[in-house]
Design a protein around this motif. Structure first.
Motif, PDB file in Angstrom:
ATOM      1  N   VAL B 143      34.005  37.713  74.934  1.00 56.63           N
ATOM      2  CA  VAL B 143      35.188  36.987  74.733  1.00 56.63           C
ATOM      3  C   VAL B 143      35.151  36.213  73.160  1.00 56.63           C
ATOM      4  CG1 VAL B 143      35.381  34.962  76.028  1.00 56.63           C
ATOM      5  CG2 VAL B 143      37.529  36.094  75.759  1.00 56.63           C
ATOM      6  N   PHE B 144      33.891  35.808  73.217  1.00 58.61           N
ATOM      7  CA  PHE B 144      33.813  35.121  71.679  1.00 58.61           C
ATOM      8  C   PHE B 144      33.130  35.555  70.674  1.00 58.61           C
ATOM      9  CE2 PHE B 144      33.679  31.451  75.169  1.00 58.61           C
ATOM     10  CZ  PHE B 144      34.937  31.337  75.042  1.00 58.61           C
ATOM     11  N   LYS B 232      20.516  40.759  76.795  1.00 59.83           N
ATOM     12  CA  LYS B 232      19.930  41.271  75.717  1.00 59.83           C
ATOM     13  C   LYS B 232      21.149  41.924  74.779  1.00 59.83           C
ATOM     14  CE  LYS B 232      16.028  44.045  77.379  1.00 59.83           C
ATOM     15  NZ  LYS B 232      15.522  45.304  77.983  1.00 59.83           N
ATOM     16  N   ASN B 233      22.436  41.761  75.183  1.00 57.16           N
ATOM     17  CA  ASN B 233      23.353  41.635  74.286  1.00 57.16           C
ATOM     18  C   ASN B 233      23.753  40.637  73.257  1.00 57.16           C
ATOM     19  OD1 ASN B 233      25.992  42.876  73.354  1.00 57.16           O
ATOM     20  ND2 ASN B 233      27.095  42.151  75.049  1.00 57.16           N
ATOM     21  N   LYS B 234      23.159  40.668  72.213  1.00 56.17           N
ATOM     22  CA  LYS B 234      22.845  39.467  71.157  1.00 56.17           C
ATOM     23  C   LYS B 234      24.155  39.889  70.072  1.00 56.17           C
ATOM     24  CE  LYS B 234      19.047  37.459  73.029  1.00 56.17           C
ATOM     25  NZ  LYS B 234      19.330  36.380  73.887  1.00 56.17           N
ATOM     26  N   TYR B 235      24.897  38.886  70.051  1.00 57.09           N
ATOM     27  CA  TYR B 235      25.841  38.937  68.954  1.00 57.09           C
ATOM     28  C   TYR B 235      26.235  37.356  68.396  1.00 57.09           C
ATOM     29  CZ  TYR B 235      28.896  37.935  73.096  1.00 57.09           C
ATOM     30  OH  TYR B 235      29.214  37.430  74.156  1.00 57.09           O
ATOM     31  N   ASP B 274      25.924  37.087  79.862  1.00 55.37           N
ATOM     32  CA  ASP B 274      26.527  37.378  78.350  1.00 55.37           C
ATOM     33  C   ASP B 274      26.775  35.750  77.865  1.00 55.37           C
ATOM     34  OD1 ASP B 274      28.483  38.638  76.438  1.00 55.37           O
ATOM     35  OD2 ASP B 274      29.872  37.502  77.338  1.00 55.37           O
ATOM     36  N   THR B 275      26.590  35.999  76.545  1.00 49.45           N
ATOM     37  CA  THR B 275      26.437  34.612  75.816  1.00 49.45           C
ATOM     38  C   THR B 275      27.974  33.778  75.852  1.00 49.45           C
ATOM     39  OG1 THR B 275      25.249  35.694  74.162  1.00 49.45           O
ATOM     40  CG2 THR B 275      25.905  33.501  73.554  1.00 49.45           C
ATOM     41  N   SER B 276      29.039  34.820  75.927  1.00 49.88           N
ATOM     42  CA  SER B 276      30.275  34.088  75.837  1.00 49.88           C
ATOM     43  C   SER B 276      30.777  33.689  77.287  1.00 49.88           C
ATOM     44  CB  SER B 276      31.478  35.345  75.337  1.00 49.88           C
ATOM     45  OG  SER B 276      31.221  35.704  74.179  1.00 49.88           O
TER      46      SER B 276
END
Lengths: 476, 338
Positions: B143-144, B232-235, B274-276
């Motif tokens: 989302v971010f 692992k989903n880096k953004y 997830d980061t967000s």
């Protein structure tokens, strides 16, 4: 700095205002500095490459003029080698290296030459070709050397045509920097109108069609044949409006300040043959190749097989000029083949047309000629637009299956696209076949004429794609 | 006398007259340009005013379609419970079930593909009119995530720029020149011609079902569950989006609205986070807002038939999920009442 950005709008207004405020003898400096700023707005460091080309060609011009015989030729060759060398390093180095790797891999060996991590300087092929035309014309004695370094630099860097042409000749442009351009409101208005039409072609037609085309061409394996067929037809119009839109903005911006740049397009979608198409499409490049490559090779004043070879060579190099990818070379090759084939079959085609009787119906004959030319050119553009040769063949295969639906991405996208194409065709047909008849863009009544341009602005605001981004030909 | 004559004869009259004409024509040229430009601007302004006025009228007169739903969310709904979010809100929360269980009216303002800017803009419009009792904000992975597309999508809110000053700060995030472009009355309706035309007919009502903002999905997923390592989903994250999310929470709390942040079901086994989602949970914790996580709900993880794809439940899944959300709300309401 893109022509379709507010950044450019402010830049243009500011430069034009100061241009007319400043005394004539200071204007070249303003234009040169603003052109430097314009170019550096993309990748600042690449101004050094442009600077190198300018210095080399400036001195090459003087040396060529001051020398005779073989030395004259030597200086020309040095200048050409420097220009083409820069093109090769920045545009073709990795392409050549990649092909070398494939070749060596075939012999079971690895390529020891490293790849370069470089970004292609924007508009490199355009300003390199413009610079080369100067030294060649000086060598041929058609152009006197420009001794004023600033004005010569401006010839290469003049911001309206710096990154995507028209590729000017020194005989047309250089003297204009020395001329005193008085403020002329009619000319300013004429220039602004050309710019509005260019902006309309870019934002409303090209970028709108781009939405459909990019959806299709960026995900080829997932697309239906009908989608790809329509996307290919739309791409033909997209690339025309994108590039001619840029040229119009360039020509208009220069006209506002009193400069006349050469016309770059003459309604190519209405060409009656592929030969005629190349007299209407990217005229500044076509004539460049004609003057500096085709004629020096002998043109058509050679044996017939050699003539065919000359045509093929010119088009293959033209393909490579567009990009360092085999897809462009094939695109050039196809177009060269069209010309050779047209010459070879001229008599047979005439006989066939007489036999069928189509030549007795001039309008139908004209329509069929335009349609066939458009289809041939559009077919070749599959290679121009595809990322790889494999993609291009997959597209052709899918198109020939004629399956699926063209409604890729929704009905409204399709409706916008058709509106854009019909609007363009209406204007082009009017200009081509009904030139002297009723006109809105040049109507003698001020209010009618300007209502038309107000309508164009409203349509830009209403239908323009404002997030469309850069022009296709910038990458060349 | 001779000197005077010399002076007269040395002076180049022709040059002087020519310069005079040039200066005069330059002055006239500028005046000419100003008059012409002025007249052209007036023409363009009139055309913009009238065409923009027509589009404004028909935009706000729509009775179906996505734009109508946005307009209804901002200008009409008075529901007690509002659901905010993107496609995972729009296609998963059925207000009918929430209304039946809680006895409160409910509307789903979610809109497919829209980022947090959109929800925040809509919330501003809602809070200007009334204060809902409960707000559910669907929070999803990514989302971010930084994306230009999220800013481009703010075009949906452009028609509200003049009528809803409270939404301007979020609309102006779209681009540095947005304020300038919005001086035009036509520009807010850019690319909306056909949407508005269709929105003024009943065509959309036949195209898709719209149950108080909820749009059901009818497909059924037929594939085994996968394991996805979300860590692992880096953004790159967008601080504007995080700030909007924070402001959304703050505004709800300030208005004494009971806010629930909900992560709806996914059809994959997540490893890591997830980061967000991590950021969203931390902010919720800081502000003491309830965060309800259905992403690891066993019922959904074991039944692909409840999903249309791996991130959206279908109509059957939505019935179960909406009831679960309603039950949670009810228990929260009851516990608060006690």
């Amino acid at each position: 700095m893109l022509f379709n950005s507010f950044h450019f709008l402010f830049f243009f207004l500011l430069v034009t205002t100061f241009y007319f405020i400043l005394p004539h003898n200071k204007r070249w400096l303003l234009l040169l500095l603003s052109s430097c700023y314009f170019y550096m707005a993309f990748v600042p460091i690449y101004i050094c490459i442009l600077g190198f080309t300018i210095v080399v060609d400036y001195f090459a011009g003087i040396l060529i003029e001051n020398s005779n015989g073989k030395r004259r030729k030597l200086f020309l060759v040095c200048s050409l080698v420097a220009n083409i060398g820069i093109l090769c390093v920045f545009k073709y180095y990795n392409f050549i290296n990649e092909n070398l790797s494939y070749l060596l891999h075939g012999f079971g060996r690895s390529n020891p030459i490293p790849y370069l991590s470089i970004l292609l300087p924007i508009g490199l092929s355009f300003h390199t070709f413009q610079a080369m035309s100067y030294t060649i014309e000086v060598y041929r004695g058609n152009q006197k050397t420009e001794r004023h370094f600033g004005i010569y630099a401006l010839y290469v860097m003049f911001y309206p045509q710096l990154v995507a042409g028209p590729i000017e000749r020194p005989q047309n442009l250089l003297h204009q920097f020395r001329e005193h351009h008085h403020f002329d409101s009619d000319r300013v208005f004429e220039g602004l109108k050309i710019m509005i039409w260019g902006l309309f072609k870019k934002l409303v037609i090209a970028d709108r069609l781009g939405v459909y085309v990019n959806n299709a061409y960026n995900y080829v394996p997932e697309q239906d044949g009908m989608t790809l067929l329509l996307a290919t037809v739309f791409f033909s119009f997209q690339v025309y409006c994108d590039f001619s839109g840029y040229s119009d903005i360039a020509i208009g911006a220069a006209k506002v300040m009193g400069f006349d740049l050469m016309a770059n397009f003459r309604r190519p979608v209405l060409a009656k043959s592929t030969g005629e198409f190349w007299k209407r499409w990217h005229i500044s490049l076509s004539t460049w190749f004609k003057d500096y490559l085709y004629f020096p090779m002998g043109g058509n004043r050679v044996s017939i097989p050699r003539w065919y070879i000359n045509l093929m060579v010119v088009f293959l190099i033209s393909g490579l000029w567009h990009g360092a990818n085999w897809t462009y070379v094939i695109w050039g090759g196809i177009n060269g083949f069209y010309l050779v084939f047209a010459i070879m079959t001229q008599k047979t085609r005439d006989r066939f047309n007489n036999f069928v009787g189509i030549s007795k119906h001039p309008k139908l004959f004209l329509f069929s000629q335009i349609l066939i030319t458009f289809c041939l050119i559009t077919f070749s553009r599959i290679f121009f637009r595809s990322r790889t040769i494999g993609d291009a063949f997959l597209i052709i295969k899918k198109i020939l299956s004629f399956n699926g639906s063209p409604f890729n991405g929704g009905t409204s996208i399709l409706i916008y696209c058709f509106f854009a194409v019909f609007f363009l065709l209406a204007v082009e047909l009017k200009k081509e076949f009904y030139r002297g008849s009723f006109t809105l863009s040049h109507h003698p009544n001020f209010w009618i004429r300007n209502s038309y341009y107000s309508l164009l602005i409203i349509l830009i605001m209403l239908l323009g794609v404002f997030d469309g981004g850069q022009f296709i030909y910038f990458q060349f | 006398m001779t000197e005077v004559n010399l002076f007269i004869f040395n002076f180049d009259y022709s040059q002087s007259i020519e310069m005079g004409f040039k200066k005069l024509s330059a002055v006239n040229g500028y005046q000419h340009l100003l008059i012409k430009t002025g007249a052209f601007i007036i023409l363009a302004f009139i055309a913009d005013f009238f065409v923009g006025g027509i589009f404004h009228y028909f935009y706000f007169k729509q009775s179906s379609g996505w734009e109508y739903r946005t307009k209804y969310s901002i200008e009409d709904t008075r529901a007690d419970v509002l659901i905010f979010g993107a496609s995972r809100a729009q296609q998963q929360y059925n207000p009918d079930y929430i209304e039946k269980k809680t006895g409160l009216t409910c509307y789903n303002t979610g809109r497919d593909g829209e980022p947090v800017f959109y929800y925040y803009g809509v919330l501003q419009g809602v809070l200007k009119r009334y204060t809902p009792k409960i707000i559910i904000l669907d929070v999803e992975n990514n989302v971010f995530r930084e994306s230009q597309d999220s800013y481009d999508r703010l075009s949906i809110l452009l028609p509200y720029y003049t009528t809803h000053p409270e939404m301007r700060p979020v609309i102006e995030l779209r681009s540095p020149f947005e304020k300038l472009k919005l001086q035009s009355r036509v520009y807010p309706f850019n690319s909306m011609l056909f949407k508005i035309a269709i929105g003024n007919t009943d065509f959309n009502k036949k195209r898709f079902e719209d149950i108080k903002g909820y749009v059901p999905l009818t497909g059924a997923l037929d594939e085994p569950i996968r394991t996805v390592d979300l860590s692992k989903n880096k953004y790159a994250v967008d601080t504007n989006k995080i700030n909007c999310y924070k402001s959304f929470i703050n505004d709800c709390l300030k208005a004494n609205i009971k806010l629930y942040l909900v992560c709806s079901p996914y059809f994959f086994r997540a490893v890591g986070e997830d980061t967000s989602m991590q950021i969203a949970k931390e902010i919720a914790k800081e502000r003491k807002v309830d965060f309800i996580d259905f992403s690891k709900d066993k019922l959904f993880l074991s039944n692909s038939k409840f999903f249309d794809d791996t991130i959206h439940v279908n109509v059957s899944g939505s019935e179960i999920f909406s009831n679960k959300v309603a039950d949670t709300l009810l228990s929260k309401i009851n516990s608060n009442a006690r």
